[in-house]
Scaffold this motif. Structure first.
Motif, PDB file in Angstrom:
ATOM      1  N   ARG A   1       0.865  -1.185   0.000  1.00  0.00           N
ATOM      2  CA  ARG A   1       0.000   0.000   0.000  1.00  0.00           C
ATOM      3  C   ARG A   1       0.895   1.225   0.000  1.00  0.00           C
ATOM      4  N   ALA A   2       0.373   2.337  -0.469  1.00  0.00           N
ATOM      5  CA  ALA A   2       1.153   3.582  -0.514  1.00  0.00           C
ATOM      6  C   ALA A   2       0.354   4.707   0.129  1.00  0.00           C
ATOM      7  N   ARG A   3       1.096   5.588   0.793  1.00  0.00           N
ATOM      8  CA  ARG A   3       0.481   6.715   1.477  1.00  0.00           C
ATOM      9  C   ARG A   3       1.346   7.949   1.267  1.00  0.00           C
ATOM     10  N   LEU A   4       0.711   9.095   1.093  1.00  0.00           N
ATOM     11  CA  LEU A   4       1.408  10.367   0.933  1.00  0.00           C
ATOM     12  C   LEU A   4       1.382  11.108   2.262  1.00  0.00           C
ATOM     13  N   ARG A   5       2.528  11.686   2.646  1.00  0.00           N
ATOM     14  CA  ARG A   5       2.599  12.521   3.841  1.00  0.00           C
ATOM     15  C   ARG A   5       3.323  13.800   3.482  1.00  0.00           C
ATOM     16  N   CYS A   6       2.778  14.928   3.920  1.00  0.00           N
ATOM     17  CA  CYS A   6       3.447  16.208   3.709  1.00  0.00           C
ATOM     18  C   CYS A   6       3.015  17.185   4.796  1.00  0.00           C
ATOM     19  N   LEU A   7       3.734  18.284   4.883  1.00  0.00           N
ATOM     20  CA  LEU A   7       3.427  19.327   5.858  1.00  0.00           C
ATOM     21  C   LEU A   7       2.795  20.507   5.140  1.00  0.00           C
ATOM     22  N   GLU A   8       1.757  21.086   5.770  1.00  0.00           N
ATOM     23  CA  GLU A   8       1.070  22.238   5.195  1.00  0.00           C
ATOM     24  C   GLU A   8       0.709  23.218   6.298  1.00  0.00           C
ATOM     25  N   ASP A   9       0.507  24.455   5.913  1.00  0.00           N
ATOM     26  CA  ASP A   9       0.047  25.461   6.862  1.00  0.00           C
ATOM     27  C   ASP A   9      -1.422  25.223   7.166  1.00  0.00           C
ATOM     28  N   SER A  10      -1.766  25.257   8.446  1.00  0.00           N
ATOM     29  CA  SER A  10      -3.156  25.090   8.860  1.00  0.00           C
ATOM     30  C   SER A  10      -3.964  26.309   8.426  1.00  0.00           C
ATOM     31  N   PRO A  11      -5.164  26.091   7.857  1.00  0.00           N
ATOM     32  CA  PRO A  11      -6.002  27.241   7.488  1.00  0.00           C
ATOM     33  C   PRO A  11      -6.566  27.957   8.717  1.00  0.00           C
ATOM     34  N   HIS A  12      -6.476  27.312   9.894  1.00  0.00           N
ATOM     35  CA  HIS A  12      -7.051  27.896  11.112  1.00  0.00           C
ATOM     36  C   HIS A  12      -6.100  28.846  11.820  1.00  0.00           C
ATOM     37  N   ASP A  13      -4.844  28.411  12.034  1.00  0.00           N
ATOM     38  CA  ASP A  13      -3.919  29.251  12.797  1.00  0.00           C
ATOM     39  C   ASP A  13      -2.543  29.402  12.149  1.00  0.00           C
ATOM     40  N   GLY A  14      -2.332  28.841  10.959  1.00  0.00           N
ATOM     41  CA  GLY A  14      -1.063  28.982  10.254  1.00  0.00           C
ATOM     42  C   GLY A  14       0.037  28.056  10.723  1.00  0.00           C
ATOM     43  N   SER A  15      -0.229  27.223  11.730  1.00  0.00           N
ATOM     44  CA  SER A  15       0.794  26.284  12.196  1.00  0.00           C
ATOM     45  C   SER A  15       0.945  25.150  11.184  1.00  0.00           C
ATOM     46  N   LEU A  16       2.086  24.464  11.243  1.00  0.00           N
ATOM     47  CA  LEU A  16       2.307  23.332  10.348  1.00  0.00           C
ATOM     48  C   LEU A  16       1.518  22.124  10.825  1.00  0.00           C
ATOM     49  N   VAL A  17       0.806  21.500   9.907  1.00  0.00           N
ATOM     50  CA  VAL A  17       0.056  20.285  10.212  1.00  0.00           C
ATOM     51  C   VAL A  17       0.473  19.197   9.234  1.00  0.00           C
ATOM     52  N   ILE A  18       0.308  17.965   9.637  1.00  0.00           N
ATOM     53  CA  ILE A  18       0.648  16.828   8.777  1.00  0.00           C
ATOM     54  C   ILE A  18      -0.587  16.451   7.972  1.00  0.00           C
ATOM     55  N   TYR A  19      -0.419  16.412   6.658  1.00  0.00           N
ATOM     56  CA  TYR A  19      -1.480  15.988   5.741  1.00  0.00           C
ATOM     57  C   TYR A  19      -1.162  14.569   5.306  1.00  0.00           C
ATOM     58  N   ARG A  20      -2.154  13.682   5.353  1.00  0.00           N
ATOM     59  CA  ARG A  20      -1.961  12.299   4.918  1.00  0.00           C
ATOM     60  C   ARG A  20      -3.076  11.901   3.951  1.00  0.00           C
ATOM     61  N   GLN A  21      -2.687  11.105   2.963  1.00  0.00           N
ATOM     62  CA  GLN A  21      -3.652  10.623   1.973  1.00  0.00           C
ATOM     63  C   GLN A  21      -3.194   9.256   1.481  1.00  0.00           C
ATOM     64  N   TRP A  22      -4.116   8.285   1.474  1.00  0.00           N
ATOM     65  CA  TRP A  22      -3.801   6.995   0.859  1.00  0.00           C
ATOM     66  C   TRP A  22      -3.698   7.209  -0.635  1.00  0.00           C
ATOM     67  N   LEU A  23      -2.729   6.578  -1.268  1.00  0.00           N
ATOM     68  CA  LEU A  23      -2.542   6.677  -2.712  1.00  0.00           C
ATOM     69  C   LEU A  23      -2.983   5.384  -3.381  1.00  0.00           C
ATOM     70  N   LYS A  24      -3.499   5.506  -4.568  1.00  0.00           N
ATOM     71  CA  LYS A  24      -3.799   4.322  -5.374  1.00  0.00           C
ATOM     72  C   LYS A  24      -2.484   3.781  -5.932  1.00  0.00           C
ATOM     73  N   VAL A  25      -2.404   2.492  -6.092  1.00  0.00           N
ATOM     74  CA  VAL A  25      -1.289   1.837  -6.770  1.00  0.00           C
ATOM     75  C   VAL A  25      -1.881   1.045  -7.924  1.00  0.00           C
ATOM     76  N   LEU A  26      -1.043   0.582  -8.831  1.00  0.00           N
ATOM     77  CA  LEU A  26      -1.545  -0.234  -9.931  1.00  0.00           C
ATOM     78  C   LEU A  26      -1.453  -1.695  -9.552  1.00  0.00           C
ATOM     79  N   ASP A  27      -2.531  -2.439  -9.817  1.00  0.00           N
ATOM     80  CA  ASP A  27      -2.525  -3.872  -9.531  1.00  0.00           C
ATOM     81  C   ASP A  27      -1.773  -4.611 -10.643  1.00  0.00           C
ATOM     82  N   ALA A  28      -1.780  -5.915 -10.604  1.00  0.00           N
ATOM     83  CA  ALA A  28      -1.013  -6.717 -11.562  1.00  0.00           C
ATOM     84  C   ALA A  28      -1.483  -6.518 -13.005  1.00  0.00           C
ATOM     85  N   GLN A  29      -2.728  -6.064 -13.193  1.00  0.00           N
ATOM     86  CA  GLN A  29      -3.248  -5.819 -14.542  1.00  0.00           C
ATOM     87  C   GLN A  29      -3.071  -4.364 -14.969  1.00  0.00           C
TER      88      GLN A  29
END
Length: 158
Positions: A6-34
């Motif tokens: 499985r693959a997951r993306l992690r990055c840091l972004e400014d919070s829209p609420h207070d401008g502090s750095l927050v961790i953003y996570r998202q599962w990524l799609k991968v390609l299956d055997a086909q």
């Protein structure tokens, strides 16, 4: 054993609420055997010497690395962008699950651009005597001048 990736993306972004750095996570799609998008890549039986490559579709135009968009996520305002690939496997007989993971750095050359190309191993050959696939890292459609366009390597991401 069976093997799953499985693959997951992690990055840091400014919070829209207070401008502090927050961790953003998202599962990524991968390609299956086909070559179809899936939540995970799996192989039910792992053969000795057979590669297990994980392709992560970017789903965005990429002129060069590092990519700035992946699977709908704009990374231009993000920092610390690191995809994670996690492998899990269950051992035969014992039923024990083992796991390993690796963080990849798009800025450090951990990625190669390419297209999904299924590999056809010859299971009758002894892997210790095998010299590898011929033309594995060559272009599938060479340009007339013999060069590949930038960012168009046909080598799969491993």
């Amino acid at each position: 054993m069976d093997l799953r990736a499985r693959a997951r993306l992690r990055c840091l972004e400014d919070s829209p609420h207070d401008g502090s750095l927050v961790i953003y996570r998202q599962w990524l799609k991968v390609l299956d055997a086909q070559g179809e998008p899936a939540d995970e890549r799996s192989r039910l039986v792992v053969e000795r010497g057979v590669p297990f490559t994980v392709w992560i579709p970017v789903e965005a135009p990429v002129a060069e690395l590092p990519f700035r968009r992946i699977q709908g996520k704009d990374l231009s305002r993000s920092s610390g962008v690191k995809p994670l690939v996690r492998l899990t496997a269950r051992t035969v007989g014992l039923g024990t699950e083992v796991a390993d993971e690796r963080w990849f750095d798009p800025e450090a050359g951990d990625f190669e651009l390419g297209r999904f190309v299924p590999l056809q191993p010859d299971l009758d050959k002894d892997v210790w005597q095998w010299e590898g696939w011929s033309g594995f890292d060559g272009p599938t459609h060479p340009r007339p001048d013999g060069d590949e366009p930038p960012g168009r390597s046909t080598r799969p991401v491993s």
